[in-house]
Design a protein around this motif. Sequence first.
Motif, PDB file in Angstrom:
ATOM      1  N   ASP A 206     102.345  68.828 -48.498  1.00 59.20           N
ATOM      2  CA  ASP A 206     102.030  69.132 -47.106  1.00 59.20           C
ATOM      3  C   ASP A 206     102.761  70.392 -46.619  1.00 59.20           C
ATOM      4  O   ASP A 206     103.973  70.539 -46.806  1.00 59.20           O
ATOM      5  N   ASP A 207     102.021  71.273 -45.955  1.00 58.86           N
ATOM      6  CA  ASP A 207     102.585  72.538 -45.483  1.00 58.86           C
ATOM      7  C   ASP A 207     103.794  72.330 -44.568  1.00 58.86           C
ATOM      8  O   ASP A 207     104.817  73.021 -44.706  1.00 58.86           O
ATOM      9  N   TYR A 251     104.904  79.127 -45.103  1.00 63.62           N
ATOM     10  CA  TYR A 251     104.225  78.743 -46.333  1.00 63.62           C
ATOM     11  C   TYR A 251     102.863  79.421 -46.380  1.00 63.62           C
ATOM     12  O   TYR A 251     101.997  79.167 -45.545  1.00 63.62           O
ATOM     13  N   ALA A 252     102.699  80.312 -47.357  1.00 64.62           N
ATOM     14  CA  ALA A 252     101.425  81.005 -47.567  1.00 64.62           C
ATOM     15  C   ALA A 252     100.614  80.203 -48.582  1.00 64.62           C
ATOM     16  O   ALA A 252     100.778  80.375 -49.794  1.00 64.62           O
ATOM     17  N   ARG A 253      99.781  79.299 -48.093  1.00 63.26           N
ATOM     18  CA  ARG A 253      99.081  78.377 -48.998  1.00 63.26           C
ATOM     19  C   ARG A 253      98.173  79.120 -49.974  1.00 63.26           C
ATOM     20  O   ARG A 253      98.031  78.713 -51.134  1.00 63.26           O
ATOM     21  N   GLU A 254      97.563  80.205 -49.529  1.00 61.29           N
ATOM     22  CA  GLU A 254      96.653  80.932 -50.420  1.00 61.29           C
ATOM     23  C   GLU A 254      97.392  81.513 -51.636  1.00 61.29           C
ATOM     24  O   GLU A 254      96.794  81.760 -52.672  1.00 61.29           O
ATOM     25  N   ARG A 255      98.711  81.712 -51.476  1.00 63.04           N
ATOM     26  CA  ARG A 255      99.518  82.214 -52.595  1.00 63.04           C
ATOM     27  C   ARG A 255     100.426  81.123 -53.169  1.00 63.04           C
ATOM     28  O   ARG A 255     101.160  81.376 -54.132  1.00 63.04           O
ATOM     29  N   GLY A 256     100.401  79.929 -52.563  1.00 68.70           N
ATOM     30  CA  GLY A 256     101.163  78.804 -53.068  1.00 68.70           C
ATOM     31  C   GLY A 256     102.667  78.995 -53.029  1.00 68.70           C
ATOM     32  O   GLY A 256     103.373  78.537 -53.932  1.00 68.70           O
ATOM     33  N   ARG A 257     103.168  79.615 -51.965  1.00 68.01           N
ATOM     34  CA  ARG A 257     104.603  79.888 -51.947  1.00 68.01           C
ATOM     35  C   ARG A 257     105.140  80.021 -50.522  1.00 68.01           C
ATOM     36  O   ARG A 257     104.430  80.457 -49.608  1.00 68.01           O
ATOM     37  N   ILE A 258     106.395  79.633 -50.353  1.00 66.56           N
ATOM     38  CA  ILE A 258     107.155  79.986 -49.161  1.00 66.56           C
ATOM     39  C   ILE A 258     107.505  81.463 -49.257  1.00 66.56           C
ATOM     40  O   ILE A 258     107.927  81.947 -50.320  1.00 66.56           O
ATOM     41  N   SER A 290     109.363  81.273 -52.809  1.00 68.32           N
ATOM     42  CA  SER A 290     109.610  79.967 -53.416  1.00 68.32           C
ATOM     43  C   SER A 290     108.252  79.329 -53.706  1.00 68.32           C
ATOM     44  O   SER A 290     107.646  78.722 -52.828  1.00 68.32           O
ATOM     45  N   HIS A 291     107.796  79.503 -54.947  1.00 65.29           N
ATOM     46  CA  HIS A 291     106.474  78.999 -55.336  1.00 65.29           C
ATOM     47  C   HIS A 291     106.482  77.479 -55.472  1.00 65.29           C
ATOM     48  O   HIS A 291     107.474  76.879 -55.904  1.00 65.29           O
ATOM     49  N   LYS A 292     105.369  76.870 -55.105  1.00 63.43           N
ATOM     50  CA  LYS A 292     105.139  75.434 -55.253  1.00 63.43           C
ATOM     51  C   LYS A 292     103.993  75.262 -56.247  1.00 63.43           C
ATOM     52  O   LYS A 292     102.937  75.890 -56.087  1.00 63.43           O
TER      53      LYS A 292
END
Length: 328
Positions: A206-207, A251-258, A290-292
């Motif tokens: 979750d974002d 959190y940039a969801r399109e890039r999957g990272r903080i 910080s990639h997720k």
Amino acid sequence: MNAAASALMRARSALTDLHPLPDDIAADAVAGLSKTPKTLPSKYFYDAEGSRLFEAITRQPEYYLTGTELALLEASLPSIAQAIGPGVHVVEYGSGSGRKTELLLESLHDVVAYTAVEISRTALIESTARLSQQFPQIEMLPVCADFTRPLALPGAKRPAQRTVMFFPGSTLGNFTTDEAARLLVAMRQTMGAHGCALIGIDLDKDDALIEAAYNDAAGVTAQFTLNLLARLNREIGSDFDLGGFRHKAVYARERGRIETFLVSQRAQSVQLAGRTFDFAADEAMQVEYSHKYTDAGFNALATHAGLRTTHGWNDARDWFGLRLLQPA
């Protein structure tokens, strides 16, 4: 001399010191500030004060990563030890306080040596001294260095059956995809054909939960981020006004990272290494990623680096994972 003081002296005498020099730090800072958008390297967060502040971050209620990983590590250690096997040389990148290291060293059978590679000399010496008291049978070979650069590891007196790279804390996520792949390639080369790597990864979720972890209510993460500027001022003579910048993490969801930034509060100029760098009001300077990860994304990254995932462990909520990699 008491046991603690003796352990501290042994840690210092065994230290391989490749700590970055001020000229290295200045060159990296100039290179980052010359980019558009501006950047500063996150590896310089960890001076003595930065290491202290990061430990404080891990105790904030919003920062789920450390507690979740510690619980997962404790629960999974019997299986991890079986998968890794006996007679190993453990090499840890970015060892920090060494809390997770203690758990791993306690659980593995017949650890030959432990090499911590850490950029913060103070944190490295203190953690190595503590570990040498706890594990007197393990040869301690600390290296103060930037692990993102090539380095030769010290050899252990007793030969190991395999080298285990230990990289917990989701630190791999702090690198771009290309940088992470290069780091994994370097690990593969260091571990050799029969080695392995145990890596912690923060999983996509979750974002709001992710963003809260990097924007704690107590403001400790903001202090940690701004301490980077204080370090540059102290060590290379820059004149950043700490009050002129604020912490921002999204959190940039399109890039999957903080993506973490220091945002200029006004139009201002900064002097560094004989250069002047101008900031516009509200200009954001990137200081950390910080990639997720998803399993598919992480496995693709490992494959690109010539590695394969042989074992995996997740916590019950699938918030955090540990992965064991071996050369493909």
